[in-house]
Write an enzyme that holds these catalytic residues in place. Structure first.
Site, PDB file in Angstrom:
ATOM      1  N   HIS A  76      53.661  -5.894  24.709  1.00  0.00           N
ATOM      2  CA  HIS A  76      54.629  -4.731  25.216  1.00  0.00           C
ATOM      3  C   HIS A  76      55.136  -5.393  26.187  1.00  0.00           C
ATOM      4  CE1 HIS A  76      55.654  -0.280  26.132  1.00  0.00           C
ATOM      5  NE2 HIS A  76      56.623  -1.196  26.190  1.00  0.00           N
ATOM      6  N   TRP A  79      53.953  -5.376  33.725  1.00  0.00           N
ATOM      7  CA  TRP A  79      54.328  -4.334  34.590  1.00  0.00           C
ATOM      8  C   TRP A  79      53.764  -4.463  35.899  1.00  0.00           C
ATOM      9  CZ3 TRP A  79      53.508   0.294  30.559  1.00  0.00           C
ATOM     10  CH2 TRP A  79      54.214   0.165  29.435  1.00  0.00           C
ATOM     11  N   TYR A  87      55.371   3.515  39.617  1.00  0.00           N
ATOM     12  CA  TYR A  87      55.723   2.271  39.643  1.00  0.00           C
ATOM     13  C   TYR A  87      57.162   2.100  39.796  1.00  0.00           C
ATOM     14  CZ  TYR A  87      57.309   3.642  34.910  1.00  0.00           C
ATOM     15  OH  TYR A  87      58.045   3.981  33.646  1.00  0.00           O
ATOM     16  N   GLU A 134      62.292  -5.559  28.881  1.00  0.00           N
ATOM     17  CA  GLU A 134      61.141  -5.716  29.699  1.00  0.00           C
ATOM     18  C   GLU A 134      61.288  -6.406  31.130  1.00  0.00           C
ATOM     19  OE1 GLU A 134      57.944  -4.461  29.128  1.00  0.00           O
ATOM     20  OE2 GLU A 134      59.236  -3.133  27.776  1.00  0.00           O
ATOM     21  N   LYS A 137      63.736  -3.820  33.571  1.00  0.00           N
ATOM     22  CA  LYS A 137      62.871  -2.849  34.040  1.00  0.00           C
ATOM     23  C   LYS A 137      61.570  -3.447  34.916  1.00  0.00           C
ATOM     24  CE  LYS A 137      60.909   1.305  32.690  1.00  0.00           C
ATOM     25  NZ  LYS A 137      60.531   2.359  31.427  1.00  0.00           N
ATOM     26  N   HIS A 138      61.041  -4.210  34.334  1.00  0.00           N
ATOM     27  CA  HIS A 138      59.697  -4.465  34.993  1.00  0.00           C
ATOM     28  C   HIS A 138      59.860  -6.009  35.977  1.00  0.00           C
ATOM     29  CE1 HIS A 138      57.919  -1.043  33.080  1.00  0.00           C
ATOM     30  NE2 HIS A 138      58.208  -1.533  32.024  1.00  0.00           N
TER      31      HIS A 138
END
Ligand code: NAG
Ligand code: NAG
Length: 259
Positions: A76, A79, A87, A134, A137-138
């Protein structure tokens, strides 16, 4: 063979990197720098992850539709978490790239892309969009891989480092094998307890608690939590307990086959 020639300096350096296996050009961190989430410091530096100090290597078991090999979980992401279950997200729109595949290929990371096409797959078949999501966002929230943390930074270098590191962590966390070692294998008839699943996963995570989640009673995600000393690429990872309560019932958990 390479002969000394100033104009070939870059090439020779690149060749040296291949030989030594060095990929990251991040500034070196002192081995005395503290572990993230374990220090009272609130100053983000290139060697101290803050506020996102916990790192989660998150994995899927997708069966409807099926993604990835039938004997492996899939990636996935990686993070950052503020050491408490909350977060930050989407931290730098100027680095929210929409050409992840091209970036990785331009960095001679085609093997990484092939691996990701097999193990970091999108449920709708749009892997590139999933990777963009991914990273944007992270990945952009990880302060120890900001461009200023590199010596001789080359554009989007941190993007390649982020995807490679995530894959490396995933390769060391074989959830399918860890569960199978405890007799927990995909089945259309058997069910398992949360305790048995967590005990099997703790064995590959230094005894630390791993987060599990279920959807309609079926096991579908696991998250491995870490604290890191130094930057997230070259730094030392320490397994820590999940910061989030698992989202599965105590028993009767299904782990269905991918076919
Ligand atoms: C990817 O996109 C960025 C931002 O638009 C651009 O600067 C960079 O050159 C692109 N990289 C490749 C390899 O196409
Ligand atoms: C993307 O993901 C799918 C699975 O969802 C996979 O079959 C495919 O080969 C991947 N790669 C590309 C380039 O679509």
């Amino acid at each position: 063979m390479f002969q000394f020639n100033p104009s070939k300096g870059m090439l020779a350096l690149a060749a040296m990197n291949l030989i030594t296996g060095t990929t990251a050009n991040l500034k070196t961190c002192a081995s005395s720098s503290g572990f993230s989430c374990q220090s009272s410091s609130t100053t983000p530096t290139c060697c101290f992850n803050y506020p996102g100090g916990a790192f989660l290597q998150t994995q899927f078991w997708d069966t409807d539709p099926v993604t990835g090999p039938s004997n492996s979980w899939t990636i996935h992401g990686l993070w950052p978490d503020n050491c408490d279950g909350t977060y930050e997200a989407n931290c730098d729109s100027s680095r929210a790239y929409t050409n992840i595949t091209e970036i990785l290929q331009a960095q001679d990371r085609s093997d990484l892309v092939s691996y990701m096409d097999k193990y970091w797959v999108d449920i709708n078949g749009d892997n590139e969009s999933f990777w963009e999501h991914e990273w944007g966002k992270h990945g952009t929230c990880i302060n120890t891989i900001e461009p200023s943390c590199y010596t001789g930074y080359e554009s989007q270098e941190e993007v390649g480092d982020y995807f490679q590191k995530t894959v490396d962590l995933f390769k060391g966390l074989d959830t399918y094998k860890a569960l199978a070692a405890a007799g927990i294998t995909p089945s259309n008839s058997k069910t398992y307890t949360a305790g048995a699943i967590k005990a099997a996963l703790a064995k590959v995570h230094d005894g630390a608690e791993v987060y599990i989640s279920c959807s309609s009673g079926k096991l579908n995600q696991v998250w491995y939590f870490f604290n890191v000393q130094g930057n997230i690429i070259d730094g030392k990872y320490e397994a820590v307990d999940s910061l989030t309560s698992s989202a599965c019932s105590k028993s009767g958990i299904k782990y269905v086959p991918k076919n």
